[in-house]
Design a protein around this motif. Structure first.
Motif, mmCIF file in Angstrom:
data_model
loop_
_atom_site.group_PDB
_atom_site.id
_atom_site.type_symbol
_atom_site.label_atom_id
_atom_site.label_comp_id
_atom_site.label_asym_id
_atom_site.label_seq_id
_atom_site.Cartn_x
_atom_site.Cartn_y
_atom_site.Cartn_z
ATOM 1 N N LYS A 42 0.847 -1.195 0.000
ATOM 2 C CA LYS A 42 0.000 0.000 0.000
ATOM 3 C C LYS A 42 0.883 1.245 0.000
ATOM 4 O O LYS A 42 1.971 1.252 0.588
ATOM 5 C CB LYS A 42 -0.908 0.023 1.235
ATOM 6 N N PRO A 43 0.414 2.325 -0.635
ATOM 7 C CA PRO A 43 1.194 3.572 -0.625
ATOM 8 C C PRO A 43 1.345 4.114 0.795
ATOM 9 O O PRO A 43 0.435 4.022 1.604
ATOM 10 C CB PRO A 43 0.352 4.535 -1.462
ATOM 11 N N ARG A 44 2.525 4.659 1.067
ATOM 12 C CA ARG A 44 2.763 5.340 2.337
ATOM 13 C C ARG A 44 2.342 6.796 2.173
ATOM 14 O O ARG A 44 2.245 7.298 1.052
ATOM 15 C CB ARG A 44 4.245 5.253 2.698
ATOM 16 N N GLY A 46 2.217 10.442 1.384
ATOM 17 C CA GLY A 46 3.062 11.269 0.520
ATOM 18 C C GLY A 46 3.522 10.577 -0.751
ATOM 19 O O GLY A 46 4.012 11.233 -1.667
ATOM 20 N N GLU A 47 3.390 9.247 -0.839
ATOM 21 C CA GLU A 47 3.807 8.550 -2.054
ATOM 22 C C GLU A 47 2.760 8.730 -3.146
ATOM 23 O O GLU A 47 1.556 8.687 -2.883
ATOM 24 C CB GLU A 47 4.021 7.058 -1.788
ATOM 25 N N VAL A 48 3.245 8.914 -4.368
ATOM 26 C CA VAL A 48 2.378 9.161 -5.512
ATOM 27 C C VAL A 48 2.517 8.004 -6.500
ATOM 28 O O VAL A 48 3.635 7.647 -6.886
ATOM 29 C CB VAL A 48 2.760 10.494 -6.206
ATOM 30 N N ASP A 49 1.375 7.442 -6.898
ATOM 31 C CA ASP A 49 1.377 6.363 -7.869
ATOM 32 C C ASP A 49 2.007 6.843 -9.173
ATOM 33 O O ASP A 49 1.685 7.925 -9.668
ATOM 34 C CB ASP A 49 -0.055 5.877 -8.132
ATOM 35 N N GLY A 50 2.946 6.066 -9.690
ATOM 36 C CA GLY A 50 3.624 6.417 -10.928
ATOM 37 C C GLY A 50 4.870 7.255 -10.716
ATOM 38 O O GLY A 50 5.666 7.429 -11.642
ATOM 39 N N VAL A 51 5.040 7.784 -9.513
ATOM 40 C CA VAL A 51 6.233 8.573 -9.203
ATOM 41 C C VAL A 51 7.160 7.764 -8.296
ATOM 42 O O VAL A 51 8.316 7.531 -8.620
ATOM 43 C CB VAL A 51 5.872 9.920 -8.522
#
Length: 189
Positions: A42-44, A46-51
């Motif tokens: 799962k994204p933490r 501040g993390e951006v999908d694709g970045v």
């Protein structure tokens, strides 16, 4: 005549400074494709999908593996990670060198999939410096640090499998050395 761009794979033990060296390399602003991994975690905040990552569910990840869409993949701490093949091949076809930062097992998979890839190990100036970096964090349980050091010893023992070694005694110098391997000597760097 300029050499055909190639894929460069950066690997090295925990605590050697891979993230710091890559951040410095990005600040230098070279025309390099930096691969974005796929993960099932799962994204933490501040993390951006694709970045930071391409976030996918487990069935999608398994589909990518089955379809040969990943250059390498591995499971770590219950999550799956992999390097998408298509963006790397597209960058290379466009004349842009591509750089992956992955662990030893992934580097071995990339070598099997793309034998022309250049494998670069980022190494500490000494074992003692690596121990100091890992224990100096003071944020991890001693058993976790001991395990990281055990894995680091195994990774450093794989040095003969790599084409080049860059020693990270100084982040700027290590980034410059890596840049020279990825794109060739850069004037003024």
């Amino acid at each position: 005549m300029r050499a055909r761009p190639r894929l460069t794979v950066l690997s090295g033990p925990s605590g050697v400074g891979k993230s710091s060296v890559l951040a410095e390399l990005r600040r230098m602003g070279p025309d390099i494709h930096f691969s974005v991994s796929v993960t099932t975690r799962k994204p933490r905040p501040g993390e951006v999908d694709g970045v930071h990552y391409h976030f996918v569910d487990l069935p999608e990840f398994h589909k990518m593996v089955a379809n040969g869409e990943l250059l390498e993949h591995a499971e770590f701490a219950g999550n799956h990670y992999g390097t998408p093949r298509e963006p790397v091949e597209r960058a290379l076809a466009a004349g842009t060198p591509s750089l992956l930062e992955i662990e030893l097992q992934g580097a071995r998979q990339v070598r099997a999939a793309m034998p022309e890839a250049r494998l670069v190990m980022l190494a500490p100036p000494s074992w003692g410096v690596l121990v100091d970096r890992l224990t100096g964090r003071g944020t991890e349980d001693p058993a976790v640090v001991a395990r990281r050091l055990e894995i680091a010893r195994e990774e450093l023992a794989a040095e003969p499998e790599f084409d080049e070694v860059v020693v990270n005694a100084d982040v700027r110098s290590a980034a410059t050395g890596l840049l020279n391997l990825v794109v060739g000597p850069v004037p003024g760097a």
